[in-house]
Design an enzyme around this catalytic site. Sequence first.
Site, short mmCIF file in Angstrom:
data_model
loop_
_atom_site.label_atom_id
_atom_site.label_comp_id
_atom_site.label_asym_id
_atom_site.label_seq_id
_atom_site.Cartn_x
_atom_site.Cartn_y
_atom_site.Cartn_z
N LEU A 1 15.69 65.60 83.32
CA LEU A 1 16.85 64.75 83.61
C LEU A 1 16.36 63.69 84.59
O LEU A 1 15.68 64.01 85.56
CB LEU A 1 17.97 65.55 84.27
CG LEU A 1 19.05 66.19 83.40
CD1 LEU A 1 20.04 66.94 84.30
CD2 LEU A 1 19.79 65.17 82.56
N ASP A 2 16.72 62.43 84.36
CA ASP A 2 16.35 61.37 85.30
C ASP A 2 16.91 61.69 86.68
O ASP A 2 17.96 62.34 86.80
CB ASP A 2 16.91 60.02 84.84
CG ASP A 2 16.19 59.49 83.61
OD1 ASP A 2 15.08 59.95 83.32
OD2 ASP A 2 16.77 58.61 82.93
N PRO A 3 16.25 61.23 87.75
CA PRO A 3 16.77 61.47 89.10
C PRO A 3 18.23 61.04 89.27
O PRO A 3 19.00 61.70 89.96
CB PRO A 3 15.83 60.66 89.99
CG PRO A 3 14.54 60.67 89.23
CD PRO A 3 14.92 60.58 87.78
N MET A 4 18.62 59.92 88.66
CA MET A 4 20.00 59.45 88.78
C MET A 4 21.00 60.41 88.15
O MET A 4 22.15 60.51 88.57
CB MET A 4 20.13 58.07 88.12
CG MET A 4 21.50 57.43 88.26
SD MET A 4 21.70 55.95 87.22
CE MET A 4 22.26 56.69 85.68
N ALA A 5 20.57 61.12 87.12
CA ALA A 5 21.47 61.99 86.35
C ALA A 5 21.75 63.30 87.08
O ALA A 5 20.96 63.77 87.89
CB ALA A 5 20.87 62.28 84.98
#
Length: 303
Positions: free
Chosen positions: A41-45
């Site tokens: 998962l992307d850090p933002m997600a």
Amino acid sequence: MSTRIDGVVLLDKPAGMSSQGAVTAVKRAFNAEKAGHTGTLDPMATGLLPICLGEATKYSQDLLEADKTYIAQVKFGSRTDTGDAEGLVIEELPLPTFENEAAIQNTLDGLLAKFTGLITQIPPMYSALKRDGKPLYEYARAGVELERTAREITIHKIRWTNIQWPEATLEVSCSKGTYIRVLAEDLGNTLGCGAHLVGLRRTEVGHLSLEQSFTIESIQQALHDSSNYILPVDALLQTLPHLTVDEQQAKRLEMGQRVPLNLASIEALVRIYRTTAAPHNFIGTADWRSGVLHPKRLISQAT
């Protein structure tokens, strides 16, 4: 000293934490010997990140192949270099004008028809896909853009759950390899005003749900009973058919030998259990072909 812990932790990953950082935090919390995740998962997600401990890491690939469900917040009218809110705005575009909210809803609903079923996506430059051994995001950070081949993905279900124009929220159920950032960009490009992702939350990975998950804070603060947080290894494989074998057959499988079964012959990957009432009666997975079990991934029985 780390200890052998086998199982699956369903983490509700917070924003700002990388997937590998989440693995490290969970591994440290349980003092586990080995840990890995089932797809980044992307850090933002935020949202569901199944983390495998010990022998469960052997089956992480099975969830990498699984369908995923996301809640995605899309902002229309601007594009960023990364396709999400973490990037720099590279273009501002005029928004279409609508007579009323019904017109907005109808237009956005009409967009989704083009993004349902089998579609193609061009992977983003800001991704971990590798070219000549180097991830694409390293080229992107150096200002280099490489040609990428479009690939097929499947959008099983897609719907708007909330519209506060110029932002709108999507629920998307999709196949492996889908980039929700690219989906947001493609929706904006189709509408002619550009778009980027401003929020992303993963709610399902295969048959596993965010409702079953725990925050990293709850895991770190209440470890007196780890059984509350760790699912058994076979929790990853509940969609597979299962077979039970006797102790002699189990030992043969564990030695890597094929085992004939006088049952209806099917062609399938199956999960195997021994008949003993021991708490760890899950053996692993096997390919069942022409009435014969071919061992595939077996868990170590060593304690």
